[in-house]
Design a protein around this motif. Structure first.
Motif, PDB file in Angstrom:
ATOM      1  N   ASP A  43      86.642  53.124  81.106  1.00 48.36           N
ATOM      2  CA  ASP A  43      85.995  54.320  80.567  1.00 48.36           C
ATOM      3  C   ASP A  43      84.540  54.033  80.182  1.00 48.36           C
ATOM      4  N   ILE A  44      84.305  52.857  79.626  1.00 43.06           N
ATOM      5  CA  ILE A  44      82.939  52.474  79.237  1.00 43.06           C
ATOM      6  C   ILE A  44      82.047  52.394  80.477  1.00 43.06           C
ATOM      7  N   LEU A  45      82.549  51.738  81.526  1.00 42.48           N
ATOM      8  CA  LEU A  45      81.755  51.573  82.746  1.00 42.48           C
ATOM      9  C   LEU A  45      81.496  52.912  83.441  1.00 42.48           C
ATOM     10  N   ASN A  46      82.494  53.796  83.432  1.00 41.37           N
ATOM     11  CA  ASN A  46      82.292  55.122  84.038  1.00 41.37           C
ATOM     12  C   ASN A  46      81.239  55.916  83.275  1.00 41.37           C
ATOM     13  N   LEU A  87      78.654  45.635  75.876  1.00 41.06           N
ATOM     14  CA  LEU A  87      79.589  46.675  76.310  1.00 41.06           C
ATOM     15  C   LEU A  87      80.683  46.926  75.269  1.00 41.06           C
ATOM     16  N   LYS A  88      81.117  45.864  74.616  1.00 41.71           N
ATOM     17  CA  LYS A  88      82.157  46.008  73.604  1.00 41.71           C
ATOM     18  C   LYS A  88      81.656  46.872  72.443  1.00 41.71           C
ATOM     19  N   ASP A  89      80.429  46.622  72.005  1.00 42.36           N
ATOM     20  CA  ASP A  89      79.854  47.411  70.912  1.00 42.36           C
ATOM     21  C   ASP A  89      79.637  48.861  71.331  1.00 42.36           C
ATOM     22  N   ALA A  90      79.188  49.043  72.582  1.00 46.52           N
ATOM     23  CA  ALA A  90      78.982  50.401  73.094  1.00 46.52           C
ATOM     24  C   ALA A  90      80.306  51.165  73.113  1.00 46.52           C
ATOM     25  N   GLY A  91      81.378  50.466  73.507  1.00 46.76           N
ATOM     26  CA  GLY A  91      82.693  51.091  73.531  1.00 46.76           C
ATOM     27  C   GLY A  91      83.150  51.518  72.154  1.00 46.76           C
ATOM     28  N   LYS A 131      76.602  43.348  79.104  1.00 54.05           N
ATOM     29  CA  LYS A 131      75.674  44.200  78.375  1.00 54.05           C
ATOM     30  C   LYS A 131      75.305  45.423  79.196  1.00 54.05           C
ATOM     31  N   ALA A 132      74.960  46.502  78.495  1.00 55.98           N
ATOM     32  CA  ALA A 132      74.432  47.705  79.134  1.00 55.98           C
ATOM     33  C   ALA A 132      72.971  47.828  78.740  1.00 55.98           C
ATOM     34  N   TYR A 133      72.107  47.916  79.742  1.00 54.01           N
ATOM     35  CA  TYR A 133      70.672  48.075  79.497  1.00 54.01           C
ATOM     36  C   TYR A 133      70.309  49.536  79.711  1.00 54.01           C
ATOM     37  N   PHE A 134      69.607  50.103  78.731  1.00 52.34           N
ATOM     38  CA  PHE A 134      69.266  51.513  78.792  1.00 52.34           C
ATOM     39  C   PHE A 134      67.973  51.724  79.545  1.00 52.34           C
TER      40      PHE A 134
END
Length: 263
Positions: free
Chosen positions: A212-215, A198-202, A230-233
């Protein structure tokens, strides 16, 4: 409505809009009254018989406030209508006193076109600007440099440009532009990776806080693992394909009976 009343209303609109904390609803009401009055006086129909510099200037100033008001109300179609009407005042009435916000609004219009990815219209609009302003005016150079950054894929420069906007109205279109950029980056990330911290995605998406990342992840229908952070696509491979077992069994039995008859 008499011209004296129009001038009085225009003055009231200017005072309210330029106050420290303007009432945008009240400004909208005044704009509606003024537009009707100016149409009745034919100052929005550009009749050739009107040559009174003072009166034309009042009409232009009202339209300029209308364009700024539309941005603050986040009404893009209204902004585009005001800008379309202003083009005549800017291009055809050279005898009017110079407007102090003319090029600020022209730059804002360029940014509006850029935020909607109307690149052809953007370059057409550039061709109508005087060369001296095109190459030296900071408010015109601002959207030009943004367009160059977009073409180069330098999204970081676009994000950094928020800190030096010519006026606060520009932030509205910058935010729209950033939303477009974020979705473009997200689409590429989904194709290149199965997951991201999530940090990298942000960092990739120019978000500064986790909410904002989670939204954004929710909007993109990403699966967020709070433990792993982590965010899984979404992936086609994750979809379970239903197998019609009964149909396959019946077809197999049919083929077996056919084979028995052949033998």
């Amino acid at each position: 409505m008499a011209l004296t009343e129009v001038k009085s209303l225009a003055q009231a609109l200017s005072q309210e809009f330029n106050s420290a904390n303007p009432n945008l609803d009240k400004c909208g009401q005044l704009l509606s009254q003024l537009k009707i009055a100016l149409i009745e006086l034919q100052y929005l129909t550009h009749e050739d018989k009107h040559n009174n510099v003072e009166e034309l200037t009042v009409a232009r100033d009202v339209l300029e406030i209308g364009a700024q008001w539309s941005v603050r109300k986040k009404d893009i179609p209204s902004f585009e209508r005001y800008m379309a009407q202003l083009q005549t005042y800017y291009n055809d009435y050279s005898n009017l006193p110079p407007s102090p916000i003319k090029y600020n609004l022209i730059g804002l219009n360029l940014l509006c076109l850029l935020s909607q990815n109307r690149i052809s219209d953007f370059h057409t609009a550039l061709e109508t600007i005087e060369p001296s302003q095109l190459h030296s005016n900071p408010v015109i150079q601002y959207p030009i440099k943004l367009e160059q950054s977009l073409m180069e894929g330098s999204y970081n420069r676009v994000w950094s440009s928020r800190s030096d906007v010519p006026s606060k109205e520009y932030l509205f279109f910058i935010d729209i532009l950033m939303d477009t950029i974020r979705n473009e980056i997200a689409s590429c990330s989904e194709k290149a990776y199965t997951s991201l911290p999530l940090k990298d995605a942000g960092t990739l998406l120019f978000f500064t806080n986790m909410e904002d990342i989670l939204n954004f992840a929710k909007e993109r229908k990403w699966k967020v693992n709070p433990v792993e952070q982590k965010a899984y696509f979404h992936s086609d491979a994750d979809e379970k394909i239903g197998i019609p077992a009964d149909q396959i069994i019946k077809q197999t039995m049919f083929y077996a009976r056919d084979m028995d008859r052949i033998i």
